[in-house]
Design a protein around this motif. Structure first.
Motif, short mmCIF file in Angstrom:
data_model
loop_
_atom_site.label_atom_id
_atom_site.label_comp_id
_atom_site.label_asym_id
_atom_site.label_seq_id
_atom_site.Cartn_x
_atom_site.Cartn_y
_atom_site.Cartn_z
N ALA A 1 -3.62 13.60 -5.46
CA ALA A 1 -3.57 12.49 -6.40
C ALA A 1 -2.80 11.31 -5.83
O ALA A 1 -3.14 10.16 -6.05
N VAL A 2 -1.76 11.61 -5.05
CA VAL A 2 -0.99 10.53 -4.44
C VAL A 2 -1.82 9.81 -3.40
O VAL A 2 -1.78 8.59 -3.27
N ARG A 3 -2.62 10.53 -2.66
CA ARG A 3 -3.44 9.91 -1.63
C ARG A 3 -4.52 9.01 -2.24
O ARG A 3 -4.90 8.01 -1.66
N GLU A 4 -5.04 9.39 -3.44
CA GLU A 4 -6.09 8.59 -4.04
C GLU A 4 -5.58 7.22 -4.47
O GLU A 4 -6.33 6.25 -4.52
N GLU A 5 -4.30 7.10 -4.83
CA GLU A 5 -3.76 5.83 -5.25
C GLU A 5 -3.62 4.86 -4.09
O GLU A 5 -3.60 3.65 -4.29
N ARG A 6 -3.49 5.33 -2.90
CA ARG A 6 -3.33 4.46 -1.75
C ARG A 6 -4.65 3.77 -1.41
O ARG A 6 -5.72 4.33 -1.64
N PRO A 7 -4.58 2.56 -0.88
CA PRO A 7 -5.84 1.89 -0.48
C PRO A 7 -6.49 2.63 0.67
O PRO A 7 -5.80 3.22 1.51
N PRO A 8 -7.81 2.61 0.73
CA PRO A 8 -8.49 3.33 1.83
C PRO A 8 -8.16 2.69 3.17
O PRO A 8 -8.06 1.47 3.31
N ARG A 9 -7.96 3.51 4.13
CA ARG A 9 -7.58 3.06 5.45
C ARG A 9 -8.80 2.59 6.23
O ARG A 9 -9.84 3.27 6.25
N THR A 10 -8.68 1.40 6.83
CA THR A 10 -9.78 0.87 7.64
C THR A 10 -9.78 1.56 9.00
O THR A 10 -8.75 1.56 9.68
N PRO A 11 -10.87 2.16 9.39
CA PRO A 11 -10.87 2.84 10.70
C PRO A 11 -10.73 1.85 11.84
O PRO A 11 -11.23 0.73 11.79
N ARG A 12 -10.04 2.23 12.86
CA ARG A 12 -9.81 1.36 14.01
C ARG A 12 -11.10 1.19 14.80
O ARG A 12 -11.78 2.17 15.11
N GLN A 13 -11.43 -0.06 15.07
CA GLN A 13 -12.65 -0.35 15.83
C GLN A 13 -12.36 -0.15 17.31
O GLN A 13 -11.48 -0.80 17.88
N ARG A 14 -13.10 0.69 17.89
CA ARG A 14 -12.90 0.99 19.30
C ARG A 14 -13.81 0.12 20.15
O ARG A 14 -15.01 0.02 19.89
N ARG A 15 -13.24 -0.54 21.13
CA ARG A 15 -14.01 -1.40 22.04
C ARG A 15 -14.33 -0.63 23.31
O ARG A 15 -13.42 -0.17 24.00
N ARG A 16 -15.57 -0.55 23.58
CA ARG A 16 -16.02 0.17 24.78
C ARG A 16 -16.32 -0.85 25.85
O ARG A 16 -17.18 -1.72 25.68
N THR A 17 -15.64 -0.76 26.96
CA THR A 17 -15.83 -1.70 28.07
C THR A 17 -16.25 -1.00 29.34
O THR A 17 -16.44 -1.63 30.35
#
Length: 649
Positions: A419-435
């Protein structure tokens, strides 16, 4: 209903206030033998109201103390005393480890008449001044020999020193070794030793318990136990193991075979142990696999079979194990499976208890005498049929949250975590740059410009001009670097720059920008391929800061070389060159060869190491060279200097 012998002999002596040492077989009512006199000596509110005691004798501090070795026995004695003192409303509290301190401290503040506890938690609360032992009138040590075996003797002595000197002390156990007697002499005053036995019950074991001993193989024991549990008339069963790991393993195997089983051992939390015992008493579980922690004081009605999966350590442990069945006049069956390695230990137990099983018969799960003696139906297999799986199982009994320490019993906190986790805003996944592999970076990604690479200036006038464009702006997609083969005789060397040599003496070399600069020059061996058709070609080692004068030759010469590699050829006529310039006859056709970049990065400030002399060219790819007058060989001197060609006339 008549009392048991231990009760009949103990009650008159204990009610008079004398110290008592009571010894009787397991399952013969020792708990009420000391419990009833103890409850009579406690002053409660009902006694004051009835006029049997003065009001000043009332106190909220405990008046009686019972010390037991295990938590399960603590619960057992507490329940028996609560039942016996229900009419007078005697307040009984169980104090043992594995539970939270706060509920026990709150109960002590409200007032307690009788305390049943284990030595460790009693010392903890007494040391914190939460437990007042100055009003104790009666002290009882239940299963005193077990406390000595578990190393509780120093703790028990510390507890005794906190008690008033004028008190009644009682010791009860099924076995009384010499250490218990010596303890009695130090802390008891003229004790009365009572050894109660029934007139028609001879020997150390209970007559109503039938005993069977078999020599079994360790790998066949699970199959044997599964078939024994399907015997006719089998009620509740207890299986005793010597180690905690074995107990957990057998409980899991029996559950897979269809039996409603539970486990009680030291590796489980107190909540899980009480859950298994509660389910066993309620009938949701009919097979309880446990260690010797449950061999003392556990009184469950309906236990018909006790199986010693592993041989006990000594005769006292054997007596307490089989004492879980055949209690209070009921009949029971005790089965012991002895492994080949445990035969010497079992023979000592057999001799000490004067049993009749010195050499157990060799038995397997398919032995006919096993089926006959234990009344197992013919054709029984090691898996319980689905039609007989009627028990609810261990999962039907809920685990009580006891507030255990050490990460156990935190079910409520874990349940509220989602329940505590649901109140938190969803985490944006880190965009990985492939070079890697030529993939371009993102548009918003910051790019670091590559350092500009300038040509190295040399004092020579006719030095080759090397143009290295500086990298500006965003980096271009990286081209995968090819691997150079540095061993002599490699087939080909990857070319990184194209060099065009014109017929003019001055050669201008345009090299591609180096993707990755090296701090020092690579040491690659040269693999030279020379194809000469008619005339001989005399070639010398190219220097980075020297001019080259190339004379025309009849045919095209195509060869590949590594940086600072020294191509070897055969000369026709060569005059002695100057020290700084080499004169080579101009070639008629274009000479095309490829070398690696010879420019070094600007940031290399370390002293340059001398390069090794070039290896001899591979002879397999060299064509037949027609030599008119002689053969030119380079002189071997120090590596940086170019050797002049010698001409034999």
């Amino acid at each position: 209903m008549s009392p048991f012998p231990i009760q009949e002999m103990t009650l008159p002596v204990a009610l008079s206030g004398s110290d008592v040492i009571g010894q009787a077989k397991t399952g013969t009512g020792k708990t009420l033998g000391f419990g009833l006199p103890l409850l009579e000596r406690v002053t409660v509110l009902a006694d004051v109201e009835a006029g049997r005691a003065a009001p000043e004798k009332l106190t909220d501090a405990p008046q009686a103390l019972i010390v037991v070795p295990t938590r399960e026995l603590c619960q057992q004695v507490t329940n028996d005393l609560l039942t016996a003192g229900k009419v007078r409303n005697v307040r009984v509290l169980a104090i043992y480890g594995g539970r939270a301190y706060e509920p026990q401290v709150e109960a002590l503040k409200k007032g307690v008449d009788v305390i049943v506890g284990t030595p460790g938690r009693l010392l903890d609360l007494a040391g914190q001044r939460k437990l007042d032992l100055s009003h104790i009138r009666v002290l009882v040590l239940d299963e005193a020999d077990e406390m000595l075996d578990l190393g509780f003797l120093p703790d028990v002595e510390r507890i005794i020193t906190m008690l008033p000197a004028k008190r009644q002390t009682m010791l009860f156990s099924a076995t009384m070794p010499g250490a218990v007697i010596s303890l009695a002499r130090r802390y008891m005053s003229q004790p009365t030793h009572i050894n109660a036995t029934s007139p028609d019950d001879e020997g150390t074991t209970v007559k109503n318990t039938a005993q069977y001993v078999y020599r079994a193989h360790n790998m066949d024991k699970p199959e044997m136990v599964s078939r024994i549990l399907q015997a006719n008339g089998r009620g509740l069963a207890m299986i005793f193991c010597r180690t905690k790991r074995t107990a957990a393993d057998i409980a899991e195997q029996l559950e897979k075979r269809g039996f409603a089983s539970g486990a009680v051992h030291g590796d489980l939390g107190q909540g899980a142990r009480e859950q298994a015992l509660r389910a066993f008493r309620n009938g949701k579980v009919d097979v309880l696999v446990c260690t010797d922690v449950a061999a003392r004081g556990i009184d469950v009605e309906g236990v018909t079979h006790v199986i010693n999966y592993q041989s006990p350590e000594d005769e006292k442990t054997y007596l307490h194990r089989i004492g879980r069945t055949g209690r209070a006049g009921a009949k029971g069956i005790a089965i012991t499976l002895v492994d080949w390695d445990d035969i010497p230990r079992w023979q000592l137990i057999n001799k000490a208890l004067d049993l009749k099983f010195p050499d157990p018969p060799e038995t397997y799960s398919t032995s006919p005498h096993l089926y006959e003696e234990l009344d197992i139906p013919a054709g029984t297999k090691g898996v319980l049929p689905r039609t007989e799986r009627t028990r609810a199982g261990l999962r039907a009994e809920e685990i009580e949250d006891l507030g255990e320490t050490g990460g156990r019993g935190r079910k409520s906190a874990a349940a509220s975590a989602p329940a505590v986790r649901e109140e938190r805003p969803p985490r944006t996944p880190r965009q990985r740059r492939r070079t890697r592999g030529g993939s371009a970076a993102e548009e918003n990604a910051a790019t670091v410009p590559a350092p500009a690479v300038e040509a190295v200036e040399t004092p020579a006038v006719d030095a080759p001009v090397v143009e290295m464009p500086a990298a500006e702006g965003p980096a271009e997609p990286r081209t995968p670097r090819r691997r150079r083969r540095g061993r002599v005789g490699a087939p080909e060397i990857a070319a990184e720059a194209a060099v065009e040599v014109a017929q003019a003496p001055v050669v201008v070399i345009d090299t591609e920008p180096a993707v990755k600069t090296r701090t020092r020059a690579p040491r690659a061996k040269a693999d030279v391929t020379v194809e000469v058709a008619a005339e001989a070609v005399t070639a010398a080692k190219p220097r980075r800061s020297r001019a080259r004068v190339v004379k025309p030759v009849a045919e095209e010469v195509d060869f590949q070389t590594a940086p600072v590699a020294e191509p070897v050829a055969e000369a026709k006529t060569v005059t002695k060159p100057r020290r700084r310039t080499r004169v080579i006859k101009p070639a008629e056709d274009e000479v095309d060869f490829q070398i690696a970049p010879i420019a070094e990065p600007e940031n290399d400030t370390r002293p340059r190491r001398r390069t090794r002399p070039a290896a001899k060219p591979k002879t397999e790819a060299v064509a037949n060279v027609s030599v008119t007058e002689g053969e030119a060989k380079p002189r071997r001197r120090r590596a940086p200097r170019a050797a002049a060609a010698k001409t034999e006339s």
